[in-house]
Motif scaffolding. Structure first.
Motif, PDB file in Angstrom:
ATOM      1  N   GLU A 109      74.866  12.125  66.108  1.00 17.42           N
ATOM      2  CA  GLU A 109      74.357  11.916  67.468  1.00 17.42           C
ATOM      3  C   GLU A 109      74.128  13.245  68.173  1.00 17.42           C
ATOM      4  OE1 GLU A 109      75.654   9.811  71.718  1.00 17.42           O
ATOM      5  OE2 GLU A 109      76.945   9.623  69.950  1.00 17.42           O
ATOM      6  N   ALA A 110      75.018  14.200  67.955  1.00 13.80           N
ATOM      7  CA  ALA A 110      74.861  15.515  68.579  1.00 13.80           C
ATOM      8  C   ALA A 110      73.605  16.212  68.075  1.00 13.80           C
ATOM      9  CB  ALA A 110      76.091  16.373  68.297  1.00 13.80           C
ATOM     10  N   GLU A 111      73.340  16.120  66.783  1.00 14.13           N
ATOM     11  CA  GLU A 111      72.146  16.755  66.229  1.00 14.13           C
ATOM     12  C   GLU A 111      70.883  16.173  66.854  1.00 14.13           C
ATOM     13  OE1 GLU A 111      72.379  16.231  62.054  1.00 14.13           O
ATOM     14  OE2 GLU A 111      73.939  17.748  61.754  1.00 14.13           O
ATOM     15  N   ILE A 112      70.863  14.855  67.024  1.00 15.01           N
ATOM     16  CA  ILE A 112      69.696  14.221  67.636  1.00 15.01           C
ATOM     17  C   ILE A 112      69.566  14.647  69.096  1.00 15.01           C
ATOM     18  CG2 ILE A 112      68.663  12.011  68.305  1.00 15.01           C
ATOM     19  CD1 ILE A 112      70.066  10.774  65.858  1.00 15.01           C
ATOM     20  N   GLY A 113      70.679  14.579  69.825  1.00 15.92           N
ATOM     21  CA  GLY A 113      70.642  14.917  71.248  1.00 15.92           C
ATOM     22  C   GLY A 113      70.271  16.363  71.503  1.00 15.92           C
ATOM     23  N   MET A 114      70.678  17.269  70.623  1.00 16.56           N
ATOM     24  CA  MET A 114      70.364  18.676  70.810  1.00 16.56           C
ATOM     25  C   MET A 114      68.937  19.007  70.382  1.00 16.56           C
ATOM     26  SD  MET A 114      74.017  20.391  69.669  1.00 16.56           S
ATOM     27  CE  MET A 114      73.551  22.065  70.110  1.00 16.56           C
ATOM     28  N   ALA A 115      68.355  18.147  69.542  1.00 14.43           N
ATOM     29  CA  ALA A 115      66.973  18.372  69.120  1.00 14.43           C
ATOM     30  C   ALA A 115      65.971  17.932  70.181  1.00 14.43           C
ATOM     31  CB  ALA A 115      66.704  17.612  67.818  1.00 14.43           C
ATOM     32  N   LEU A 116      66.421  17.109  71.116  1.00 13.56           N
ATOM     33  CA  LEU A 116      65.522  16.576  72.148  1.00 13.56           C
ATOM     34  C   LEU A 116      65.656  17.374  73.431  1.00 13.56           C
ATOM     35  CD1 LEU A 116      66.199  12.771  71.612  1.00 13.56           C
ATOM     36  CD2 LEU A 116      64.043  13.943  71.163  1.00 13.56           C
ATOM     37  N   ARG A 117      64.553  17.831  73.950  1.00 13.98           N
ATOM     38  CA  ARG A 117      64.527  18.504  75.246  1.00 13.98           C
ATOM     39  C   ARG A 117      63.337  17.957  76.016  1.00 13.98           C
ATOM     40  NH1 ARG A 117      68.929  19.336  74.356  1.00 13.98           N
ATOM     41  NH2 ARG A 117      70.148  21.265  74.332  1.00 13.98           N
ATOM     42  N   THR A 124      72.134  16.889  75.139  1.00 13.79           N
ATOM     43  CA  THR A 124      73.411  17.305  74.563  1.00 13.79           C
ATOM     44  C   THR A 124      73.399  18.828  74.529  1.00 13.79           C
ATOM     45  OG1 THR A 124      73.567  15.318  73.205  1.00 13.79           O
ATOM     46  CG2 THR A 124      74.921  17.194  72.556  1.00 13.79           C
ATOM     47  N   GLN A 125      74.381  19.449  75.172  1.00 14.83           N
ATOM     48  CA  GLN A 125      74.352  20.896  75.358  1.00 14.83           C
ATOM     49  C   GLN A 125      75.034  21.667  74.236  1.00 14.83           C
ATOM     50  OE1 GLN A 125      76.136  20.447  79.206  1.00 14.83           O
ATOM     51  NE2 GLN A 125      74.193  20.691  80.294  1.00 14.83           N
ATOM     52  N   THR A 126      76.145  21.145  73.748  1.00 14.42           N
ATOM     53  CA  THR A 126      76.830  21.791  72.629  1.00 14.42           C
ATOM     54  C   THR A 126      77.860  20.814  72.079  1.00 14.42           C
ATOM     55  OG1 THR A 126      77.956  23.811  71.911  1.00 14.42           O
ATOM     56  CG2 THR A 126      78.705  22.830  73.969  1.00 14.42           C
ATOM     57  N   VAL A 127      78.496  21.204  70.981  1.00 17.59           N
ATOM     58  CA  VAL A 127      79.565  20.419  70.363  1.00 17.59           C
ATOM     59  C   VAL A 127      80.793  21.309  70.243  1.00 17.59           C
ATOM     60  CG1 VAL A 127      80.289  19.049  68.377  1.00 17.59           C
ATOM     61  CG2 VAL A 127      77.880  19.071  69.055  1.00 17.59           C
ATOM     62  N   LEU A 128      81.926  20.798  70.681  1.00 15.85           N
ATOM     63  CA  LEU A 128      83.191  21.521  70.586  1.00 15.85           C
ATOM     64  C   LEU A 128      84.078  20.851  69.552  1.00 15.85           C
ATOM     65  CD1 LEU A 128      83.967  21.871  74.408  1.00 15.85           C
ATOM     66  CD2 LEU A 128      82.862  23.568  72.931  1.00 15.85           C
ATOM     67  N   PRO A 135      85.602  16.008  67.189  1.00 17.17           N
ATOM     68  CA  PRO A 135      84.411  16.596  67.811  1.00 17.17           C
ATOM     69  C   PRO A 135      84.285  16.113  69.251  1.00 17.17           C
ATOM     70  CG  PRO A 135      83.772  14.740  66.443  1.00 17.17           C
ATOM     71  CD  PRO A 135      85.256  14.918  66.259  1.00 17.17           C
ATOM     72  N   ALA A 136      83.745  16.948  70.110  1.00 25.15           N
ATOM     73  CA  ALA A 136      83.505  16.585  71.512  1.00 25.15           C
ATOM     74  C   ALA A 136      82.099  17.015  71.879  1.00 25.15           C
ATOM     75  CB  ALA A 136      84.526  17.251  72.431  1.00 25.15           C
ATOM     76  N   LEU A 137      81.289  16.065  72.298  1.00 24.33           N
ATOM     77  CA  LEU A 137      79.909  16.350  72.687  1.00 24.33           C
ATOM     78  C   LEU A 137      79.880  16.696  74.165  1.00 24.33           C
ATOM     79  CD1 LEU A 137      79.656  14.745  70.010  1.00 24.33           C
ATOM     80  CD2 LEU A 137      77.594  13.695  70.962  1.00 24.33           C
ATOM     81  N   VAL A 138      79.359  17.871  74.493  1.00 23.38           N
ATOM     82  CA  VAL A 138      79.207  18.294  75.877  1.00 23.38           C
ATOM     83  C   VAL A 138      77.760  18.012  76.296  1.00 23.38           C
ATOM     84  CG1 VAL A 138      79.370  20.191  77.526  1.00 23.38           C
ATOM     85  CG2 VAL A 138      80.935  20.087  75.561  1.00 23.38           C
ATOM     86  N   MET A 139      77.605  17.165  77.314  1.00 22.17           N
ATOM     87  CA  MET A 139      76.282  16.726  77.746  1.00 22.17           C
ATOM     88  C   MET A 139      76.107  16.977  79.235  1.00 22.17           C
ATOM     89  SD  MET A 139      76.279  13.142  75.588  1.00 22.17           S
ATOM     90  CE  MET A 139      77.903  12.712  76.202  1.00 22.17           C
ATOM     91  N   GLU A 140      74.867  16.967  79.675  1.00 25.59           N
ATOM     92  CA  GLU A 140      74.637  17.123  81.110  1.00 25.59           C
ATOM     93  C   GLU A 140      75.230  15.933  81.849  1.00 25.59           C
ATOM     94  OE1 GLU A 140      70.625  16.715  82.615  1.00 25.59           O
ATOM     95  OE2 GLU A 140      69.947  15.897  80.700  1.00 25.59           O
ATOM     96  N   TRP A 141      75.746  16.203  83.038  1.00 21.86           N
ATOM     97  CA  TRP A 141      76.349  15.150  83.836  1.00 21.86           C
ATOM     98  C   TRP A 141      75.299  14.501  84.729  1.00 21.86           C
ATOM     99  CZ3 TRP A 141      80.185  11.941  84.227  1.00 21.86           C
ATOM    100  CH2 TRP A 141      80.400  11.268  85.437  1.00 21.86           C
ATOM    101  N   ILE A 142      75.149  13.198  84.587  1.00 28.22           N
ATOM    102  CA  ILE A 142      74.266  12.409  85.450  1.00 28.22           C
ATOM    103  C   ILE A 142      75.109  11.258  85.958  1.00 28.22           C
ATOM    104  CG2 ILE A 142      72.063  11.192  85.622  1.00 28.22           C
ATOM    105  CD1 ILE A 142      71.214  12.642  83.048  1.00 28.22           C
ATOM    106  N   GLY A 143      75.333  11.211  87.246  1.00 29.66           N
ATOM    107  CA  GLY A 143      76.418  10.415  87.789  1.00 29.66           C
ATOM    108  C   GLY A 143      76.306   8.915  87.727  1.00 29.66           C
TER     109      GLY A 143
END
Length: 304
Positions: A109-117, A124-128, A135-143
């Protein structure tokens, strides 16, 4: 160090000796993979013994609130300690830290999210890697989710059109990147008040066109009210499966419109066309659907 259980240490030493032999005999690629897995295992063990503050991730993100607590996944609102920016952090539940399938799906899911802009897809901004190896996916916050907004107030016809323009534009970008979203619903549509800036989120069950979910051990998790007939039947999917979901969404949005307008008939006709049972009877792609939406917003469509 005590020696209460010397046999245990002998067994550990024996296993590490065997592991070292395997590593020495492996190709560089296999060796790197095995070393990484050993590190994961050590991380998980160490984290269970440590007193680290679980409210701080990677010494950078403060977990402020748990906003989703599912059976396997948790999502937190987090704030970067230095920048003050808000983010969504998605991670497996602690009791799923050792689940290799879930880890694989989240990294996919992270690979897909990071490939889309794109302005209408959530980034998806990065993976920790957490202290326990999760794994923890860091994504933009949309409330806000569209599902919550629909419960608060009725929509204008312009807002209905804005939502659908955002959704179809986002789908066009997702399809152009070579994916079918497979989980389009109000729960996965995010917006901070301005519906013209709505974004599609959650690529956890996305597929390549022509694939089935059972080919990748992916669980079917889409809401039945929005899943296409071919998805419900476990058949290979293409972009028109997402268009079916978009048609169901448009029908739902129109049910939240409280006015009277000739445009509602045209939009409902488009919803019906998008959500036809047979994929070949739907528009060819999201761009074609966007063109039809533009016409529907201006005049009634008869016989669609």
């Amino acid at each position: 160090m005590t020696h209460d259980h010397p046999a245990d240490f002998e067994e550990i030493a024996r296993r590490f000796s065997h592991l070292r032999q395997v590593l020495n005999q492996s190709s560089p690629e296999t060796r790197d993979m095995l070393v990484d897995r050993v590190r994961d295992a050590l991380d998980r063990g160490e984290a269970r013994l440590s007193n680290a503050d679980p409210e701080i991730v990677a010494n950078s993100f403060v977990l402020e609130a748990l906003v989703h607590d599912g059976s396997a996944i948790q999502v937190y609102r987090a704030r970067h300690r230095d920048l003050g920016t808000l983010h969504a952090i998605k991670m497996p539940r602690p009791d799923h830290a050792d689940d290799p399938v879930l880890r694989k799906l989240m990294l996919r899911e992270a690979e897909i999210g990071m490939a889309l802009r794109h302005p209408h897809t959530a980034a998806t901004q990065t993976v920790l890697r957490l202290a326990d190896g999760r794994p923890a996916l860091v994504m933009e916050w949309i409330g806000s989710r569209l599902a919550g907004l629909l419960q608060e107030r009725p929509l204008s016809l312009g807002e209905v059109t804005s939502v659908m323009t955002s959704v179809l534009s986002g789908l066009e970008a997702i399809h152009a990147a070579g994916f079918v979203h497979c989980d389009l619903s109000p729960l996965n549509l995010l917006a901070d008040g301005d519906l013209s800036r709505l974004k599609i989120a959650d690529f956890g069950i996305a597929l390549r066109p022509g694939c089935r979910h059972d080919e990748f051990d992916l669980a079917f998790a889409a809401p039945p009210d929005f899943a296409s007939p071919e998805q419900m039947a476990g058949q290979p999917l293409d972009e028109r499966s997402d268009l079916y979901s978009a048609g169901c969404l448009l029908s739902l949005l129109l049910s939240h419109y409280d006015g009277e307008s000739d445009g509602t008939e045209a939009l409902q006709a488009l919803a019906n066309r998008l959500s036809r049972q047979v994929p070949q009877d739907r528009p060819e792609n999201a761009r074609a659907a966007l063109h039809l939406l533009g016409g529907s917003a201006k005049r009634p469509v008869v016989g669609a």
